[in-house]
Design a protein around this motif. Structure first.
Motif, mmCIF file in Angstrom:
data_model
loop_
_atom_site.group_PDB
_atom_site.id
_atom_site.type_symbol
_atom_site.label_atom_id
_atom_site.label_comp_id
_atom_site.label_asym_id
_atom_site.label_seq_id
_atom_site.Cartn_x
_atom_site.Cartn_y
_atom_site.Cartn_z
ATOM 1 N N UNK A 105 0.799 -1.266 0.298
ATOM 2 C CA UNK A 105 -0.328 0.080 0.222
ATOM 3 C C UNK A 105 0.783 1.587 0.025
ATOM 4 N N UNK A 106 0.158 2.297 -0.425
ATOM 5 C CA UNK A 106 0.937 3.760 -0.485
ATOM 6 C C UNK A 106 1.550 4.211 1.605
ATOM 7 N N UNK A 107 2.512 5.360 1.400
ATOM 8 C CA UNK A 107 2.770 4.881 2.890
ATOM 9 C C UNK A 107 3.426 7.519 2.045
ATOM 10 N N UNK A 108 3.483 7.173 3.740
ATOM 11 C CA UNK A 108 4.033 8.761 3.971
ATOM 12 C C UNK A 108 4.246 8.788 5.686
ATOM 13 N N UNK A 109 5.514 9.027 5.017
ATOM 14 C CA UNK A 109 6.078 9.772 6.320
ATOM 15 C C UNK A 109 5.998 10.983 6.995
ATOM 16 N N UNK A 110 5.425 12.020 7.538
ATOM 17 C CA UNK A 110 4.634 12.946 8.646
ATOM 18 C C UNK A 110 6.245 12.954 9.976
ATOM 19 N N UNK A 111 6.569 14.559 8.891
ATOM 20 C CA UNK A 111 8.015 15.283 9.707
ATOM 21 C C UNK A 111 7.984 16.252 9.631
ATOM 22 N N UNK A 112 7.244 16.075 12.036
ATOM 23 C CA UNK A 112 6.826 17.516 12.632
ATOM 24 C C UNK A 112 7.573 18.162 13.220
ATOM 25 N N UNK A 113 8.788 18.292 12.142
ATOM 26 C CA UNK A 113 10.524 19.298 12.730
ATOM 27 C C UNK A 113 10.252 19.745 11.686
ATOM 28 N N UNK A 114 11.800 20.835 11.612
ATOM 29 C CA UNK A 114 12.201 21.542 10.211
ATOM 30 C C UNK A 114 12.649 20.366 9.091
ATOM 31 N N UNK A 115 12.395 20.797 7.756
ATOM 32 C CA UNK A 115 12.879 19.581 6.798
ATOM 33 C C UNK A 115 14.439 20.087 6.545
ATOM 34 N N UNK A 116 15.419 20.611 7.050
ATOM 35 C CA UNK A 116 16.365 21.111 7.209
ATOM 36 C C UNK A 116 16.280 19.441 8.264
ATOM 37 N N UNK A 117 16.015 19.219 9.229
ATOM 38 C CA UNK A 117 16.342 18.094 10.596
ATOM 39 C C UNK A 117 16.300 17.055 9.579
ATOM 40 N N UNK A 118 15.110 16.847 8.434
ATOM 41 C CA UNK A 118 14.924 15.229 7.686
ATOM 42 C C UNK A 118 16.199 15.370 6.683
ATOM 43 N N UNK A 119 16.589 16.564 6.730
ATOM 44 C CA UNK A 119 17.417 16.104 5.591
ATOM 45 C C UNK A 119 18.430 15.880 6.706
ATOM 46 N N UNK A 120 19.118 16.618 7.523
ATOM 47 C CA UNK A 120 20.503 16.150 7.948
ATOM 48 C C UNK A 120 20.252 14.359 7.865
ATOM 49 N N UNK A 121 18.792 13.649 8.265
ATOM 50 C CA UNK A 121 19.204 12.170 8.444
ATOM 51 C C UNK A 121 19.025 11.725 7.565
ATOM 52 N N UNK A 122 18.191 11.961 6.202
ATOM 53 C CA UNK A 122 18.564 11.516 4.955
ATOM 54 C C UNK A 122 19.783 11.742 4.599
ATOM 55 N N UNK A 123 20.381 12.865 4.772
ATOM 56 C CA UNK A 123 22.345 13.150 4.639
ATOM 57 C C UNK A 123 23.158 11.386 5.012
ATOM 58 N N UNK A 124 23.201 11.065 6.277
ATOM 59 C CA UNK A 124 23.679 9.798 7.083
ATOM 60 C C UNK A 124 24.622 9.254 6.345
ATOM 61 N N UNK A 125 24.287 8.749 4.376
ATOM 62 C CA UNK A 125 25.650 8.055 4.000
ATOM 63 C C UNK A 125 26.611 9.043 3.751
ATOM 64 N N UNK A 126 26.696 10.226 3.358
ATOM 65 C CA UNK A 126 26.792 11.698 3.030
ATOM 66 C C UNK A 126 27.880 11.861 4.064
ATOM 67 N N UNK A 127 27.348 12.189 5.760
ATOM 68 C CA UNK A 127 27.855 12.936 6.627
ATOM 69 C C UNK A 127 29.001 11.186 6.806
ATOM 70 N N UNK A 128 29.079 9.941 6.699
ATOM 71 C CA UNK A 128 29.761 9.254 7.239
ATOM 72 C C UNK A 128 30.946 9.266 6.544
ATOM 73 N N UNK A 129 30.301 9.062 4.899
ATOM 74 C CA UNK A 129 31.377 9.775 3.708
ATOM 75 C C UNK A 129 32.776 10.763 4.393
ATOM 76 N N UNK A 130 31.524 11.686 4.687
ATOM 77 C CA UNK A 130 32.677 13.092 3.989
ATOM 78 C C UNK A 130 33.368 13.584 6.061
ATOM 79 N N UNK A 131 33.269 12.424 6.989
ATOM 80 C CA UNK A 131 34.243 12.245 7.520
ATOM 81 C C UNK A 131 33.287 13.019 8.793
ATOM 82 N N UNK A 132 32.398 13.331 9.015
ATOM 83 C CA UNK A 132 31.822 14.106 9.642
ATOM 84 C C UNK A 132 31.309 13.751 10.814
ATOM 85 N N UNK A 133 30.516 12.306 10.832
ATOM 86 C CA UNK A 133 30.431 11.207 11.896
ATOM 87 C C UNK A 133 31.283 10.003 11.580
#
Length: 436
Positions: A105-133
């Motif tokens: 079935x279709x799905x939607x995630x509701x994100x109650x905070x800022x889009x920037x914080x959601x973006x930081x979580x979607x960017x985890x692979x890049x943050x690891x690659x760039x040795x930030x985390x």
């Protein structure tokens, strides 16, 4: 969750999958979260784990069973049919997105905070690659970073999973973040309580995040939602009615913020030092014993009692949307929770930004650096506290800055949710998509 309608408000209560009648358009289904009546549901990590373990299989069974309800109910041919879409809170419900994927079935995630914080979580692979985390989410550098130009600066140590609990808890939370990233990769929409003009750079880089806000639940007449402690203290509205225009400092720190005793008292003395009327929300759960006690004589000196007098008012909870819309309110001392920010911006009230944890540090960057509609509360390096003198000074700076009020009036939030606005159009598109 849809379920067959029953006659004239009949209800059928049960355990797993029990139905609760809510009229002809909405059906509520009880699905146990696995926690006991005495368990602390403010323990977000424990709650998340229990929900995934206990609720996921029951919700999956409910979805698979829903298709069987196409048949007529009581012979009237008015069956509810198969569940078409799962809409789940991203923070605690990414397991539901996995269930939607498994059941087709279709799905939607509701994100109650800022889009920037959601973006930081979607960017985890890049943050690891760039040795930030590192691969466990821990910060590898103290240098601030940006996901793209015009987005807020972020501190690795302030990423949401690094701000909650001990090391073990943070590692568990980070594993939940990784599971969430995988889940939203497969979901159809990410619905965000924000609006395009507030975070244009973020929405441009992450087009899957769909702004549908600001969602201001406090505007529902007679049906306030979003608070957990006790009924709102409506008496504060009549108190505001007798205050001069743009004179009141509103102080509220949300559902989780807890100060130590020294900082709590310094905050109280700072409000007294402003010499201005103030409305302070102090949750009853944090005033106990010797942890949160007011300075000697503070309540007698400056807090209005039931008989009047005093220039400050302390309440256990307030109708925040109505408070911020009141013409007497001039400044918002806030923990920078996203809902509070949306309400403050919507009503043109500038901020003294005092974040506590998680996404609130990024939200402060929006307030102070991107939109420039507030000033940060900065802890003294020697004492580690925001001093009474600093707080009083910040309040004066914010209330005396005409340019700041002009800038916040330019952050037009309400037009987004009106017909023809971006958020309004996005929500219509989402509804049409799940119904097709």
């Amino acid at each position: 969750m849809p379920s067959p309608p029953r006659r004239n408000g009949e209800t059928e209560n049960g355990g797993s999958g029990g139905k609760l009648g809510m009229g002809p358009l909405i059906r509520l289904v009880a699905v146990p979260d696995g926690m006991g009546p005495d368990d602390d549901r403010n323990n977000l990590l424990r709650l998340t784990v229990f929900m995934q373990e206990h609720m996921a299989p029951r919700v999956e069974e409910l979805i698979r069973r829903s298709g069987e309800e196409e048949a007529a109910v009581d012979g009237d041919g008015d069956g509810w049919g198969r569940i078409r879409c799962v809409v789940a809170d991203y923070d605690v419900g990414t397991w539901a997105l996995d269930v939607a994927s498994r059941t087709g079935v279709k799905s939607a995630a509701v994100w109650p905070a800022s889009a920037a914080v959601m973006a930081s979580q979607l960017s985890v692979p890049e943050l690891i690659r760039d040795k930030i985390i590192d691969a466990h989410g821990s910060a590898l550098t103290q240098e601030a970073f940006q996901l793209s130009p015009d987005m807020p600066m972020m501190q690795p140590a302030h990423l949401a999973w690094n701000c909650i609990g001990n090391d073990q808890g943070q590692e568990l939370l980070f594993s939940c973040v990784l599971a969430g990233v995988r889940a939203v990769d497969e979901c159809d929409y990410i619905l965000c309580n924000s609006f395009r003009d507030a975070e244009a750079a973020t929405f441009s880089r992450f087009p899957k995040i769909l702004p549908i806000g600001p969602l201001l639940t406090g505007e529902r007449p007679g049906k306030p939602v979003g608070h957990f402690w006790r009924p709102e203290d409506g008496a504060c509205m009549s108190w505001l009615d007798v205050q001069p225009a743009r004179s009141v400092v509103y102080v509220a720190f949300g559902s989780f913020t807890v100060f130590d005793r020294r900082q709590f008292q310094e905050l109280a003395l700072g409000l007294e030092l402003t010499g201005r009327p103030f409305l302070w929300v102090v949750r009853p759960d944090i005033v106990h014993g010797d942890v949160h006690e007011y300075p000697d004589g503070f309540l007698d000196r400056v807090v209005a009692s039931g008989n009047g007098g005093g220039r400050g008012k302390v309440v256990a909870w307030a109708p925040q949307q109505r408070v911020l819309a009141h013409p007497a309110v001039a400044c918002f001392v806030s923990h920078c929770g996203w809902n509070s920010i949306m309400e403050g911006v919507r009503n043109g009230v500038p901020f003294v930004a005092w974040p506590y944890f998680a996404d609130q540090f990024v939200n402060r960057a929006y307030i102070c650096d991107i939109w420039r509609v507030g000033l940060p509360a900065v802890a003294d390096k020697k004492s580690g506290m925001v001093t009474k003198e600093h707080l009083a000074g910040r309040v004066e700076e914010v209330m005396g800055d005409a340019g700041m009020r002009e800038r916040i009036d330019m952050v037009v939030a309400h037009e987004s949710v009106q017909e023809g606005g971006c958020s309004h159009g996005n929500f219509d598109m989402f509804v049409e998509s799940i119904m097709s």
